[in-house]
Design a protein around this motif. Structure first.
Motif, short mmCIF file in Angstrom:
data_model
loop_
_atom_site.label_atom_id
_atom_site.label_comp_id
_atom_site.label_asym_id
_atom_site.label_seq_id
_atom_site.Cartn_x
_atom_site.Cartn_y
_atom_site.Cartn_z
N THR A 3 0.84 -1.19 0.00
CA THR A 3 0.00 0.00 0.00
C THR A 3 0.88 1.24 0.00
OG1 THR A 3 -1.41 -1.27 1.49
CG2 THR A 3 -2.00 1.01 1.14
N VAL A 4 0.37 2.28 -0.64
CA VAL A 4 1.10 3.55 -0.64
C VAL A 4 0.81 4.29 0.66
CG1 VAL A 4 -0.72 4.84 -1.84
CG2 VAL A 4 1.61 5.65 -1.92
N GLN A 5 1.85 4.89 1.20
CA GLN A 5 1.71 5.75 2.36
C GLN A 5 2.31 7.10 2.00
OE1 GLN A 5 3.53 3.56 5.61
NE2 GLN A 5 1.56 2.63 6.06
N PHE A 6 1.71 8.15 2.49
CA PHE A 6 2.22 9.50 2.26
C PHE A 6 2.74 10.06 3.57
CE2 PHE A 6 -0.60 8.89 -1.31
CZ PHE A 6 0.11 9.46 -2.35
N ARG A 7 3.85 10.74 3.48
CA ARG A 7 4.41 11.41 4.65
C ARG A 7 5.05 12.72 4.19
NH1 ARG A 7 9.75 10.93 3.98
NH2 ARG A 7 10.67 8.98 3.28
N SER A 8 5.35 13.56 5.15
CA SER A 8 6.04 14.81 4.85
C SER A 8 7.49 14.52 4.47
CB SER A 8 6.02 15.73 6.07
OG SER A 8 4.70 16.05 6.41
N ILE A 9 8.03 15.35 3.63
CA ILE A 9 9.42 15.20 3.19
C ILE A 9 10.38 15.31 4.37
CG2 ILE A 9 9.71 17.65 2.62
CD1 ILE A 9 11.37 16.66 0.15
N GLU A 10 11.45 14.56 4.29
CA GLU A 10 12.52 14.59 5.29
C GLU A 10 13.83 14.92 4.57
OE1 GLU A 10 12.33 10.64 6.87
OE2 GLU A 10 10.37 10.98 7.79
N PRO A 11 14.82 15.47 5.27
CA PRO A 11 16.09 15.81 4.62
C PRO A 11 16.72 14.63 3.87
CG PRO A 11 16.03 16.76 6.82
CD PRO A 11 14.81 15.88 6.69
N ALA A 12 16.58 13.43 4.41
CA ALA A 12 17.18 12.25 3.78
C ALA A 12 16.53 11.88 2.46
CB ALA A 12 17.11 11.06 4.74
N ASP A 13 15.38 12.48 2.13
CA ASP A 13 14.69 12.19 0.87
C ASP A 13 15.31 12.91 -0.33
OD1 ASP A 13 12.70 10.56 2.07
OD2 ASP A 13 11.54 12.36 2.62
N ASN A 14 16.14 13.92 -0.08
CA ASN A 14 16.68 14.72 -1.19
C ASN A 14 17.31 13.89 -2.31
OD1 ASN A 14 15.79 17.22 -0.31
ND2 ASN A 14 17.74 17.81 0.60
N PRO A 15 18.24 12.99 -2.02
CA PRO A 15 18.87 12.24 -3.12
C PRO A 15 17.89 11.39 -3.92
CG PRO A 15 20.18 12.02 -1.12
CD PRO A 15 18.88 12.68 -0.73
N ALA A 16 16.99 10.69 -3.23
CA ALA A 16 16.03 9.82 -3.93
C ALA A 16 15.09 10.64 -4.82
CB ALA A 16 15.22 9.01 -2.92
N LEU A 17 14.59 11.75 -4.30
CA LEU A 17 13.66 12.56 -5.10
C LEU A 17 14.37 13.23 -6.27
CD1 LEU A 17 11.52 14.00 -2.20
CD2 LEU A 17 10.77 12.38 -3.96
N ALA A 18 15.58 13.71 -6.07
CA ALA A 18 16.33 14.30 -7.19
C ALA A 18 16.55 13.25 -8.28
CB ALA A 18 17.66 14.86 -6.69
N GLY A 96 0.05 4.23 -12.65
CA GLY A 96 -1.17 3.49 -12.94
C GLY A 96 -1.85 2.94 -11.69
N MET A 97 -1.37 3.33 -10.54
CA MET A 97 -1.93 2.85 -9.27
C MET A 97 -2.73 3.94 -8.55
SD MET A 97 1.55 0.90 -7.99
CE MET A 97 0.94 0.70 -6.33
N GLY A 98 -2.85 5.10 -9.16
CA GLY A 98 -3.58 6.20 -8.53
C GLY A 98 -2.75 7.01 -7.54
N ILE A 99 -1.45 6.75 -7.50
CA ILE A 99 -0.60 7.46 -6.53
C ILE A 99 -0.49 8.94 -6.87
CG2 ILE A 99 1.73 7.63 -5.58
CD1 ILE A 99 1.94 4.56 -5.93
N ALA A 100 -0.30 9.27 -8.14
CA ALA A 100 -0.21 10.69 -8.53
C ALA A 100 -1.51 11.41 -8.19
CB ALA A 100 0.11 10.82 -10.01
N ARG A 101 -2.63 10.77 -8.47
CA ARG A 101 -3.93 11.38 -8.17
C ARG A 101 -4.04 11.64 -6.66
NH1 ARG A 101 -7.84 9.20 -5.90
NH2 ARG A 101 -7.25 7.06 -6.40
N GLN A 102 -3.66 10.66 -5.85
CA GLN A 102 -3.73 10.83 -4.40
C GLN A 102 -2.79 11.94 -3.92
OE1 GLN A 102 -3.60 7.10 -2.04
NE2 GLN A 102 -3.80 6.08 -4.02
N ALA A 103 -1.62 12.01 -4.50
CA ALA A 103 -0.66 13.06 -4.11
C ALA A 103 -1.20 14.44 -4.46
CB ALA A 103 0.68 12.82 -4.79
N ILE A 104 -1.78 14.56 -5.66
CA ILE A 104 -2.35 15.85 -6.08
C ILE A 104 -3.53 16.22 -5.19
CG2 ILE A 104 -3.52 17.06 -7.96
CD1 ILE A 104 -1.71 15.35 -9.89
#
Length: 162
Positions: A3-18, A96-104
């Motif tokens: 399942t997808v979980q959403f959380r607030s960004i953390e400093p350690a996320d920078n490399p993965a998101l970039a 295709g899992m609706g994750i972008a829709r949920q994030a928006i």
């Protein structure tokens, strides 16, 4: 699939998101100057979302950062009532899992709760699937850019009343 979980960004996320942002732009032949691909701030996403009225939602699936989406005030728009939907990117495995829709949805709900009246975005024609999602959310096309995003390589501009 987890399942997808959403959380607030953390400093350690920078490399993965970039990495996600740049790899998706390469995948769609959209790795150009004047976009998030060449923006030095792409390496420091956490830092961009630490001011009031800003938030970045990270999508996590099975412990892996799958992507995310953010809201921030639209720079250069004077009254601060227009926000910008930013950096909506997902790894191919999680599309295709609706994750972008949920994030928006989360971004727009946050924006409304912050008192923004409109949400603006900039994108590229190469990101046709994303454009289709934005259209479904009721974003309308604009004839030109708003604000001062620094992304002069984007040539599709859209807005939505909140």
């Amino acid at each position: 699939m987890s399942t997808v979980q959403f959380r607030s960004i953390e400093p350690a996320d920078n490399p993965a998101l970039a990495h996600i942002i740049r790899s998706v732009l390469i995948e769609h032949n959209a790795a150009k100057q004047g976009t998030a691909f060449s923006d030095p701030e792409t390496d420091f996403i956490y830092e961009q979302y630490q001011s009031p009225g800003a938030h970045y939602f990270v999508a996590v699936v099975g412990g892996q950062v799958a992507g995310g989406a953010g809201i921030n005030v639209l720079q250069g728009e004077g009254d601060g009532k227009v926000c910008e939907l930013q950096k909506v990117f997902l790894l191919p495995t999680y599309r295709g899992m609706g994750i972008a829709r949920q994030a928006i949805e989360r971004c727009l709900a946050f924006a409304k709760a912050q008192g923004y009246t409109h949400c603006y975005l900039e994108t590229l024609p190469e990101l046709a699937n994303a454009i289709g999602i934005y259209e479904k959310f009721g974003f309308a096309y604009l004839p030109g850019p708003m604000g001062n995003t620094g992304h002069n390589g984007c040539d599709i501009w859209m807005i939505k009343e909140l």
